[in-house]
Design a protein around this motif. Structure first.
Motif, short mmCIF file in Angstrom:
data_model
loop_
_atom_site.label_atom_id
_atom_site.label_comp_id
_atom_site.label_asym_id
_atom_site.label_seq_id
_atom_site.Cartn_x
_atom_site.Cartn_y
_atom_site.Cartn_z
N VAL A 30 5.09 -13.70 19.33
CA VAL A 30 5.09 -15.67 20.07
C VAL A 30 4.07 -15.20 20.64
N LEU A 31 3.07 -16.42 20.66
CA LEU A 31 1.29 -16.36 21.07
C LEU A 31 1.80 -18.66 21.22
N GLU A 32 1.91 -18.46 23.00
CA GLU A 32 2.37 -19.86 23.40
C GLU A 32 1.68 -20.01 24.46
N ASP A 33 0.85 -20.69 25.02
CA ASP A 33 0.22 -20.77 26.34
C ASP A 33 0.59 -21.87 27.48
N ASP A 34 1.71 -21.90 26.60
CA ASP A 34 2.60 -22.60 27.53
C ASP A 34 3.45 -22.24 27.72
N ASP A 35 4.25 -21.61 29.43
CA ASP A 35 4.46 -20.48 29.79
C ASP A 35 6.72 -20.47 29.43
N ALA A 36 6.34 -22.25 29.95
CA ALA A 36 8.04 -23.13 29.78
C ALA A 36 8.50 -23.24 28.74
N LEU A 37 7.44 -22.90 26.88
CA LEU A 37 8.25 -23.67 26.09
C LEU A 37 7.86 -22.37 25.88
N ARG A 38 7.28 -20.89 25.66
CA ARG A 38 7.60 -19.60 25.25
C ARG A 38 9.03 -19.15 26.13
N ALA A 74 4.65 -13.13 13.46
CA ALA A 74 3.83 -13.87 14.25
C ALA A 74 4.07 -15.07 14.42
N VAL A 75 4.82 -16.15 15.09
CA VAL A 75 4.85 -17.35 15.77
C VAL A 75 3.51 -17.78 16.83
N LEU A 76 1.77 -18.55 15.75
CA LEU A 76 1.61 -18.88 16.51
C LEU A 76 0.62 -20.49 16.96
N ASP A 77 0.80 -20.92 18.66
CA ASP A 77 -0.08 -21.95 18.66
C ASP A 77 -1.35 -22.19 18.38
N ILE A 78 -2.02 -23.19 18.46
CA ILE A 78 -3.09 -23.55 17.55
C ILE A 78 -3.68 -23.17 18.58
N GLY A 79 -3.72 -24.49 19.68
CA GLY A 79 -4.19 -24.55 21.09
C GLY A 79 -4.20 -23.75 22.02
N MET A 103 2.22 -21.12 12.20
CA MET A 103 1.63 -21.72 13.06
C MET A 103 2.51 -22.76 13.82
N LEU A 104 2.64 -23.13 15.13
CA LEU A 104 2.57 -24.65 15.82
C LEU A 104 1.85 -25.39 16.67
N THR A 105 1.87 -26.47 16.09
CA THR A 105 0.79 -27.63 16.69
C THR A 105 2.02 -28.63 16.50
N ALA A 106 1.38 -29.28 18.69
CA ALA A 106 1.62 -30.81 18.60
C ALA A 106 0.94 -31.76 18.24
N ASN A 107 -0.14 -31.17 17.46
CA ASN A 107 -1.12 -32.26 16.90
C ASN A 107 -0.86 -32.64 15.96
N ARG A 108 -0.73 -34.31 15.31
CA ARG A 108 -0.21 -34.99 14.05
C ARG A 108 -0.40 -35.46 13.19
N GLU A 109 -2.61 -34.82 13.38
CA GLU A 109 -2.93 -34.88 12.34
C GLU A 109 -2.96 -33.70 11.22
N LEU A 125 4.64 -25.86 10.89
CA LEU A 125 5.55 -26.60 11.94
C LEU A 125 5.22 -27.07 13.08
N ARG A 126 5.60 -28.73 12.91
CA ARG A 126 5.24 -29.28 14.75
C ARG A 126 5.87 -29.40 15.57
N LYS A 127 4.84 -29.48 16.46
CA LYS A 127 6.20 -29.50 18.09
C LYS A 127 6.43 -30.99 17.93
N PRO A 128 8.15 -30.86 18.61
CA PRO A 128 9.05 -30.19 19.66
C PRO A 128 9.33 -29.65 18.34
N VAL A 129 9.77 -28.18 18.22
CA VAL A 129 9.77 -27.43 16.48
C VAL A 129 11.46 -26.88 16.79
N ASP A 130 12.49 -27.21 16.18
CA ASP A 130 13.74 -27.29 16.27
C ASP A 130 13.51 -25.76 16.39
N ILE A 131 15.03 -25.24 17.38
CA ILE A 131 14.62 -23.50 16.97
C ILE A 131 15.36 -23.06 16.04
#
Length: 257
Positions: A30-38, A74-79, A103-109, A125-131
């Motif tokens: 899981v590649l996610e730079d938000d420590d709390a989320l990860r 792999a689960v990857l954040d975009i940003g 891929m995961l992202t918080a962007n709605r675009e 999948l878009r954040k917030p993601v359902d586990i």
């Protein structure tokens, strides 16, 4: 520094000796730079659904993790702080073409989704993601990569039109092949019930499958778990496909045959 990590990641990853099929857990990075989320949501959540999970906070951390072992998914954040998740997935496609990527992202675009899929992602999948949604997405992807034919979230129909556990016990399949991902607790209970299908299993035996100290366990937690299992199964079942999980008065529960 990142370039060196990338170069090393292109080497053949070190792999552990294969575990028996039933015991081997699907490896996920899981590649996610938000420590709390990860650390507090994604990693423990996926672990509870039976995945062997490793976390990374940066692209460099991901490449270093790939030096230590191989991963199935792999689960990857975009940003990301050091490299776009889009370039990471493009790179993974070159060095690990068999790895599944979500891929995961918080962007709605919509553009993010188009770019992620065009770079080689298998799902978006878009954040917030359902586990539970993420776990089912990963299970379906792992099955497809393993050569299991599926159409949507399905696997081959259960024999004789009945519900069954998959071979590794981490998913429950309906008579029509619809799949319910199970948490560690749900898996333990379902395996105990499936082993004595058609016979009542005592509450104490089911609790013993969940914890070591039976006396310290609140029996109401077992009732809540059974309620959650029935609700999850009902959410994916077709007409006439209700999970035959029944209370046996004065004894416990049974899974009808």
């Amino acid at each position: 520094m990142l370039g060196a990590a990338r170069h090393l990641a292109e080497a053949v990853p070190v792999r552990r000796p294969p575990a028996p099929a039933e015991d081997r857990r699907t490896g996920v990075v899981v590649l996610e730079d938000d420590d709390a989320l990860r650390e507090h949501i994604l990693l423990p959540g996926l672990q509870d659904f039976g995945f062997d999970v490793v976390g990374a906070a940066s692209a460099g951390g991901l490449y270093r993790a790939m030096l230590e072992r191989g991963f199935d998914l792999a689960v990857l954040d975009i940003g990301l702080p050091d490299e776009s998740g889009l370039s990471v997935v493009a790179h993974l496609r070159k060095v690990s073409p068999r790895m599944g990527v979500v891929m995961l992202t918080a962007n709605r675009e919509r553009d993010d989704q188009v770019r992620a899929l065009s770079h080689g992602a298998d799902a978006f999948l878009r954040k917030p993601v359902d586990i539970e949604v993420l776990a089912l997405t990963l299970r379906n992807l792992a099955q497809r990569l393993a050569g299991v034919e599926a159409s949507g979230p399905r696997e081959p129909a259960a024999p004789a039109g009945r519900w069954r556990l998959q071979s590794d016990g981490w998913c429950l399949a309906s008579p029509e092949g619809r799949v319910v991902p199970l948490t560690a607790s749900e898996r333990s209970v379902m395996r105990a019930l499936d082993a004595r299908r058609g016979h009542a299993v005592a509450r104490e035996a089911l609790i013993a499958a969940l914890v070591q100290d039976v006396d310290a366990f609140d029996p109401h937690r077992l009732e809540m778990l059974m309620h959650r299992l029935r609700r999850k199964a009902a959410g994916i079942a077709g007409a006439g496909e209700a999970l035959p999980l029944r209370a046996a008065r004065g004894v416990g529960y049974l899974l009808a045959g």
